[in-house]
Design a protein around this motif. Sequence first.
Motif, PDB file in Angstrom:
ATOM      1  N   THR A  35      31.423  30.306  44.760  1.00  0.00           N
ATOM      2  CA  THR A  35      31.655  31.827  45.138  1.00  0.00           C
ATOM      3  C   THR A  35      33.014  31.966  44.876  1.00  0.00           C
ATOM      4  O   THR A  35      33.786  30.751  44.906  1.00  0.00           O
ATOM      5  N   TRP A  36      33.199  33.640  44.528  1.00  0.00           N
ATOM      6  CA  TRP A  36      34.669  34.018  43.614  1.00  0.00           C
ATOM      7  C   TRP A  36      35.226  34.940  44.497  1.00  0.00           C
ATOM      8  O   TRP A  36      34.165  35.624  45.143  1.00  0.00           O
ATOM      9  N   ALA A  37      36.261  35.194  45.497  1.00  0.00           N
ATOM     10  CA  ALA A  37      37.247  35.563  45.469  1.00  0.00           C
ATOM     11  C   ALA A  37      38.396  36.066  44.780  1.00  0.00           C
ATOM     12  O   ALA A  37      38.725  35.838  43.704  1.00  0.00           O
ATOM     13  N   ASP A  38      37.589  37.848  44.389  1.00  0.00           N
ATOM     14  CA  ASP A  38      38.784  38.801  43.449  1.00  0.00           C
ATOM     15  C   ASP A  38      40.135  38.477  43.554  1.00  0.00           C
ATOM     16  O   ASP A  38      40.646  38.968  44.490  1.00  0.00           O
ATOM     17  N   LEU A  39      40.940  38.006  42.874  1.00  0.00           N
ATOM     18  CA  LEU A  39      43.195  38.238  43.068  1.00  0.00           C
ATOM     19  C   LEU A  39      43.175  39.241  42.292  1.00  0.00           C
ATOM     20  O   LEU A  39      44.087  39.592  42.573  1.00  0.00           O
ATOM     21  N   SER A  40      41.933  40.375  41.475  1.00  0.00           N
ATOM     22  CA  SER A  40      42.594  41.017  40.391  1.00  0.00           C
ATOM     23  C   SER A  40      42.777  42.091  41.185  1.00  0.00           C
ATOM     24  O   SER A  40      43.776  43.363  41.085  1.00  0.00           O
ATOM     25  N   VAL A  41      42.395  42.744  42.565  1.00  0.00           N
ATOM     26  CA  VAL A  41      42.650  43.936  43.873  1.00  0.00           C
ATOM     27  C   VAL A  41      43.799  43.890  43.987  1.00  0.00           C
ATOM     28  O   VAL A  41      44.795  44.722  44.559  1.00  0.00           O
ATOM     29  N   THR A  42      44.912  42.717  44.250  1.00  0.00           N
ATOM     30  CA  THR A  42      46.086  42.233  44.619  1.00  0.00           C
ATOM     31  C   THR A  42      47.580  42.024  44.227  1.00  0.00           C
ATOM     32  O   THR A  42      48.432  42.142  43.596  1.00  0.00           O
ATOM     33  N   ILE A  43      46.632  41.062  42.667  1.00  0.00           N
ATOM     34  CA  ILE A  43      47.478  40.045  41.854  1.00  0.00           C
ATOM     35  C   ILE A  43      48.530  41.574  40.931  1.00  0.00           C
ATOM     36  O   ILE A  43      47.356  42.080  40.223  1.00  0.00           O
TER      37      ILE A  43
END
Length: 155
Positions: A35-43
């Motif tokens: 299961t993944w956490a999205d880094l695209s929204v802050t990085i």
Amino acid sequence: MAAQTPTKAKFVKTQGTALKVSKLTTLDPKDADLTWADLSVTIKQPQFQGGQSDEIEVSTLASEAKEFTTGLADNGTFTMSGNWKADDEAQTVLRTARDDGEPRAFSTAFKDGTSSDFLGLVTQFTWDAAPNGTVNGTFNVRITGAVSFNMPVKA
């Protein structure tokens, strides 16, 4: 008006790049059950920096000059900088990974369909702020093991 000539340059646009980190520790960055956490929204700026393999001298009495081979591949580091948001799920995963010292999977999917996967150890995180701006965060990851670069499946 002249017809526009298409560009000959090859490139991938950055907008639309997906970057994620596994929520739990793993030894397989391609495990279908992750299961993944999205880094695209802050990085804002991820940076992959490949490492350098060791040089191993293999010269012998018969050598006319020094001779070398390479050692194991060192796949380097991955640095991510962007907006600091302490309660963001992905940043919480990264700070937890820094504290527990366990590997997490990282996955990047580019707009052209190519992707990259690897395991990494979060070694450091920082934040900084300046007047008339936002709080910025940086996370440093030491890549451990192989890195895969995957081409899109053509129909």
